[in-house]
Design an enzyme around this catalytic site. Sequence first.
Site, PDB file in Angstrom:
ATOM      1  N   LYS A   1      -5.160 -35.335  12.067  1.00  0.00           N
ATOM      2  CA  LYS A   1      -6.480 -34.861  12.518  1.00  0.00           C
ATOM      3  C   LYS A   1      -7.537 -35.928  12.256  1.00  0.00           C
ATOM      4  O   LYS A   1      -7.276 -36.904  11.535  1.00  0.00           O
ATOM      5  CB  LYS A   1      -6.820 -33.562  11.785  1.00  0.00           C
ATOM      6  CG  LYS A   1      -6.961 -33.739  10.274  1.00  0.00           C
ATOM      7  CD  LYS A   1      -7.026 -32.407   9.544  1.00  0.00           C
ATOM      8  CE  LYS A   1      -7.131 -32.608   8.038  1.00  0.00           C
ATOM      9  NZ  LYS A   1      -7.025 -31.342   7.295  1.00  0.00           N
TER      10      LYS A   1
ATOM     11  N   TYR B   1     -33.364 -53.991   0.055  1.00  0.00           N
ATOM     12  CA  TYR B   1     -34.356 -52.915   0.166  1.00  0.00           C
ATOM     13  C   TYR B   1     -34.612 -52.285  -1.194  1.00  0.00           C
ATOM     14  O   TYR B   1     -33.671 -51.970  -1.928  1.00  0.00           O
ATOM     15  CB  TYR B   1     -33.843 -51.818   1.106  1.00  0.00           C
ATOM     16  CG  TYR B   1     -33.854 -52.198   2.562  1.00  0.00           C
ATOM     17  CD1 TYR B   1     -35.042 -52.471   3.233  1.00  0.00           C
ATOM     18  CD2 TYR B   1     -32.661 -52.240   3.275  1.00  0.00           C
ATOM     19  CE1 TYR B   1     -35.029 -52.794   4.582  1.00  0.00           C
ATOM     20  CE2 TYR B   1     -32.645 -52.566   4.622  1.00  0.00           C
ATOM     21  CZ  TYR B   1     -33.837 -52.841   5.271  1.00  0.00           C
ATOM     22  OH  TYR B   1     -33.823 -53.150   6.590  1.00  0.00           O
TER      23      TYR B   1
HETATM   24  C1  LIG Z   1      -6.034 -31.628   6.298  1.00  0.00           C
HETATM   25  C2  LIG Z   1      -4.972 -30.649   5.961  1.00  0.00           C
HETATM   26  C3  LIG Z   1      -3.784 -31.067   5.334  1.00  0.00           C
HETATM   27  C4  LIG Z   1      -3.585 -32.480   4.817  1.00  0.00           C
HETATM   28  O1  LIG Z   1      -4.300 -32.641   3.622  1.00  0.00           O
HETATM   29  P1  LIG Z   1      -4.160 -33.988   2.735  1.00  0.00           P
HETATM   30  O2  LIG Z   1      -4.885 -33.681   1.494  1.00  0.00           O
HETATM   31  O3  LIG Z   1      -4.799 -35.079   3.530  1.00  0.00           O
HETATM   32  O4  LIG Z   1      -2.715 -34.226   2.563  1.00  0.00           O
HETATM   33  C5  LIG Z   1      -2.782 -30.137   5.175  1.00  0.00           C
HETATM   34  N1  LIG Z   1      -2.936 -28.844   5.572  1.00  0.00           N
HETATM   35  C6  LIG Z   1      -4.088 -28.409   6.138  1.00  0.00           C
HETATM   36  C7  LIG Z   1      -4.203 -26.982   6.535  1.00  0.00           C
HETATM   37  C8  LIG Z   1      -5.135 -29.282   6.340  1.00  0.00           C
HETATM   38  O5  LIG Z   1      -6.271 -28.848   6.899  1.00  0.00           O
END
Ligand SMILES: *Cc1c(COP(=O)(O)O)cnc(C)c1O
Length: 357
Positions: A35, A254
Amino acid sequence: MSRAARAIIDTRALQHNLRRIRELAPGRRVMAVIKANAYGHGIVPVARALAAADAFAVACTDEALAVRAAGLPNRIVLLEGVFSADELAVAARENLEVVVHSPEQLAWLAAFHGGTVDVWLKIDTGMNRLGFRVEDTRAAWQRLQELPAVRKPVRLMTHLANADDPDGTRTAEQLARFTAVTRDLPGERSIANSAGTLAWPESHADWVRPGLALYGVSPFAGRTGADEGLVPAMTMLTELHAVKTVRRGESVGYGGSWTAAQDTRIGVAAIGYGDGYPRHAGNGTPVLVNGQRVSLVGRVSMDMITVELGAQPQAKVGDPVELWGAALPVEQIAAAAGTVPYELLCGVTQRVRFEVR
Ligand SMILES: *Cc1c(COP(=O)(O)O)cnc(C)c1O
């Protein structure tokens, strides 16, 4: 000539990390979480590199369609299910497996007559974000059994809220609730994110769902990917764009938030928060110049950062600068910026040139 800011994506590291995860969870299937543009690494090149995963997991249909458009036939799970009833037609057509976590999604499935879909029933065992409460799970499962659009058996999942805390009691509590409510149900199960995969073998179930670990990064505070046998897949690089002397008592950048305690050399590197380098990285955040650690000094600006070239007095314009990656764990930069590595990886902007190797 274009700006030097670039992200190198190491496909061999991704493949190594997938093998490492299989070693940690022997005999289990791996749902590779890609994702958010594969945590900023680029969803299509990452999906290609990880085509040996047993399935991909994404957050929405747009991400799944990007994988399909690249010609990849792998199983894909929509981790949040569909966001509207009409997306079920897309899921059925593209063979996307949908998570069902809410009464609304159940109703959409009940009203859907455009095909059939594979379903993962999401149970909320303590995260209190998505999923049916434990006491509502049996009724939701029963309802799914009755729906012609739902292929059987329905699969079962939950998500761990505290798996990055290996000493806490909450993960064991979540696991116990999940086991109890699913005890006599058929269908495959999935529980573990990266932290569960690495630290909680009892959470491995049939499918592990690692994201961060695939990119070579540790989910545990104070540890790095290397500590877990992982290899970072992204290296952020740029070059020195200017080098100058500042005198004792002069301040840099800055707000003049850093003042030289003695005459010193300052390097200006072509990277900033406009590229996704964290604006909250403070004085002393490590940066590699010619492979050696120097310190960020002064405020991060949109296009530039400034470093004190203490360990690199001979450094000159054009010299290589690493912000994080193979030689400088992104976990350390995240800690210095008061955030998590997830946010840094996801936050690399379009302006940065990506090179997939
Ligand atoms: C994003 C997500 C994962 C992966 O999580 P990580 O901590 O990056 O391994 C697994 N399951 C769900 C439901 C998620 O939303």
